[in-house]
Design a protein around this motif. Structure first.
Motif, short mmCIF file in Angstrom:
data_model
loop_
_atom_site.label_atom_id
_atom_site.label_comp_id
_atom_site.label_asym_id
_atom_site.label_seq_id
_atom_site.Cartn_x
_atom_site.Cartn_y
_atom_site.Cartn_z
N ALA A 98 28.17 37.37 47.11
CA ALA A 98 28.82 36.64 46.01
C ALA A 98 28.07 37.00 44.73
CB ALA A 98 28.78 35.13 46.28
N GLY A 99 28.44 38.12 44.15
CA GLY A 99 27.76 38.63 42.96
C GLY A 99 28.28 38.00 41.68
N TRP A 100 27.36 37.57 40.85
CA TRP A 100 27.70 36.94 39.57
C TRP A 100 26.88 37.60 38.48
CZ3 TRP A 100 30.99 34.22 36.90
CH2 TRP A 100 30.59 33.56 35.75
N ASP A 101 27.55 38.13 37.46
CA ASP A 101 26.84 38.80 36.38
C ASP A 101 26.88 37.99 35.08
OD1 ASP A 101 29.42 39.16 35.44
OD2 ASP A 101 29.42 41.34 35.64
N GLY A 102 27.31 36.75 35.17
CA GLY A 102 27.43 35.91 33.99
C GLY A 102 28.82 35.94 33.39
N TRP A 103 29.65 36.85 33.88
CA TRP A 103 31.00 37.00 33.37
C TRP A 103 32.02 37.08 34.50
CZ3 TRP A 103 33.79 41.98 32.20
CH2 TRP A 103 34.96 41.75 31.45
N ARG A 104 31.70 37.87 35.53
CA ARG A 104 32.61 38.04 36.65
C ARG A 104 31.99 37.58 37.96
NH1 ARG A 104 35.79 43.59 35.49
NH2 ARG A 104 37.08 42.71 33.86
N ALA A 105 32.86 37.05 38.80
CA ALA A 105 32.48 36.62 40.15
C ALA A 105 33.08 37.64 41.12
CB ALA A 105 33.02 35.23 40.42
N SER A 106 32.23 38.41 41.77
CA SER A 106 32.70 39.50 42.63
C SER A 106 32.25 39.29 44.07
CB SER A 106 32.16 40.83 42.12
OG SER A 106 32.58 41.06 40.79
N HIS A 121 45.13 37.53 46.20
CA HIS A 121 46.24 38.47 46.15
C HIS A 121 45.80 39.77 45.49
CE1 HIS A 121 46.41 36.62 42.15
NE2 HIS A 121 46.95 37.76 41.75
N ARG A 122 46.48 40.82 45.85
CA ARG A 122 46.17 42.15 45.31
C ARG A 122 46.79 42.28 43.92
NH1 ARG A 122 47.72 48.01 47.86
NH2 ARG A 122 47.22 49.14 45.98
N GLU A 123 46.04 42.80 43.01
CA GLU A 123 46.55 43.08 41.67
C GLU A 123 46.91 44.55 41.60
OE1 GLU A 123 44.00 41.79 38.51
OE2 GLU A 123 44.65 39.72 38.74
N GLU A 124 48.16 44.83 41.46
CA GLU A 124 48.64 46.21 41.45
C GLU A 124 48.21 46.99 40.22
OE1 GLU A 124 50.18 47.81 43.88
OE2 GLU A 124 50.15 46.02 45.14
N ARG A 125 47.95 46.32 39.12
CA ARG A 125 47.68 47.04 37.88
C ARG A 125 46.26 47.58 37.77
NH1 ARG A 125 47.01 42.25 33.48
NH2 ARG A 125 45.70 40.97 34.79
N TRP A 126 45.36 47.20 38.68
CA TRP A 126 43.96 47.64 38.60
C TRP A 126 43.64 48.62 39.71
CZ3 TRP A 126 41.79 46.26 34.25
CH2 TRP A 126 42.19 45.07 33.64
N ARG A 127 42.83 49.58 39.41
CA ARG A 127 42.25 50.50 40.39
C ARG A 127 40.78 50.62 40.09
NH1 ARG A 127 46.01 49.35 42.66
NH2 ARG A 127 47.74 50.62 43.33
N ARG A 128 40.01 50.85 41.08
CA ARG A 128 38.57 50.98 40.93
C ARG A 128 38.22 52.42 40.56
NH1 ARG A 128 34.19 49.98 45.67
NH2 ARG A 128 32.38 50.05 44.34
N TRP A 129 37.40 52.59 39.57
CA TRP A 129 36.89 53.88 39.16
C TRP A 129 35.39 53.89 39.44
CZ3 TRP A 129 39.52 57.19 35.20
CH2 TRP A 129 40.88 56.91 35.13
N ASP A 143 36.89 37.98 42.34
CA ASP A 143 37.51 39.25 42.70
C ASP A 143 36.88 39.74 44.00
OD1 ASP A 143 38.92 39.38 40.25
OD2 ASP A 143 37.20 40.30 39.26
N ALA A 144 37.70 40.31 44.86
CA ALA A 144 37.20 40.82 46.14
C ALA A 144 37.46 42.32 46.24
CB ALA A 144 37.88 40.11 47.30
N MET A 145 36.48 43.04 46.76
CA MET A 145 36.64 44.46 47.06
C MET A 145 37.09 44.56 48.51
SD MET A 145 35.84 46.02 44.28
CE MET A 145 35.79 47.68 44.89
N VAL A 146 38.27 45.16 48.73
CA VAL A 146 38.84 45.26 50.08
C VAL A 146 39.33 46.68 50.29
CG1 VAL A 146 40.56 44.31 51.69
CG2 VAL A 146 39.62 42.85 49.87
N LEU A 147 38.88 47.32 51.35
CA LEU A 147 39.34 48.67 51.66
C LEU A 147 40.83 48.66 51.96
CD1 LEU A 147 36.49 49.91 54.02
CD2 LEU A 147 36.99 50.75 51.73
N GLU A 148 41.55 49.62 51.41
CA GLU A 148 43.00 49.71 51.65
C GLU A 148 43.33 49.78 53.13
OE1 GLU A 148 45.92 49.65 49.78
OE2 GLU A 148 44.57 48.85 48.27
N ALA A 149 42.56 50.53 53.89
CA ALA A 149 42.85 50.72 55.31
C ALA A 149 42.47 49.52 56.18
CB ALA A 149 42.14 51.97 55.81
#
Length: 152
Positions: free
Chosen positions: A63-71, A127-135, A107-113
């Motif tokens: 549960a990573g928190w950088d002061g702005w985002r909860a990942s 839910h999955r957000e279609e407009r974002w992709r990880r770079w 936000d959760a990181m989830v492998l597509e497969a």
């Protein structure tokens, strides 16, 4: 019902966590080594949340928190312990941590497969957000002969 303990990881847990991830987590990360997990535990002692049954790691979430985002990363449960509410207990602990720190969205990181993982996250209200992709861009080259899949 199992007697479950939910708590932050301690430096003594690093080796057990790495062994647990090898057996239970989907994919690998560039930080899946003693140095990487130790650095996480030292930098943010409450970020790596473990579920233990009889002293054995049976679940984890970062549960990573950088002061702005909860990942959220590395939500995993030992296969024989799945479907017993462990991931729900881990997510509850992570979400409580985020709320206490002022988090507004997780936000959760989830492998597509990872079909099992996607079903779990959906059932937990994500839910999955279609407009974002990880770079991504690796900051360190793998050691000679080493090939890593970068997932989280």
């Amino acid at each position: 019902m199992i007697d479950l303990q939910i708590r932050p990881a301690a430096p003594d847990d690093v080796e057990a966590v790495l062994a647990f991830w090898k057996e239970s987590a989907e994919g690998t990360s560039v930080s899946d080594d003693v140095d990487g997990v130790t650095r996480l535990v030292e930098r943010d002692p409450d970020a790596l949340i473990l579920a233990l049954a009889d002293g054995v790691v049976v679940g984890s979430v970062i549960a990573g928190w950088d002061g702005w985002r909860a990942s959220l990363y590395r939500l995993a449960v030992l296969p024989p312990y799945r479907r017993r509410g462990i991931s729900t207990a881990l997510l509850r602990a992570a979400e409580e941590r985020f709320r206490a720190l002022g988090g507004r969205r997780a936000d959760a990181m989830v492998l597509e497969a990872n079909e099992t993982g996607r079903a779990l996250w959906t059932a937990a209200g994500y839910h999955r957000e279609e407009r974002w992709r990880r770079w991504v861009k690796p900051l360190a080259a793998p050691a000679a002969g080493e090939h890593r899949v970068i997932t989280g």
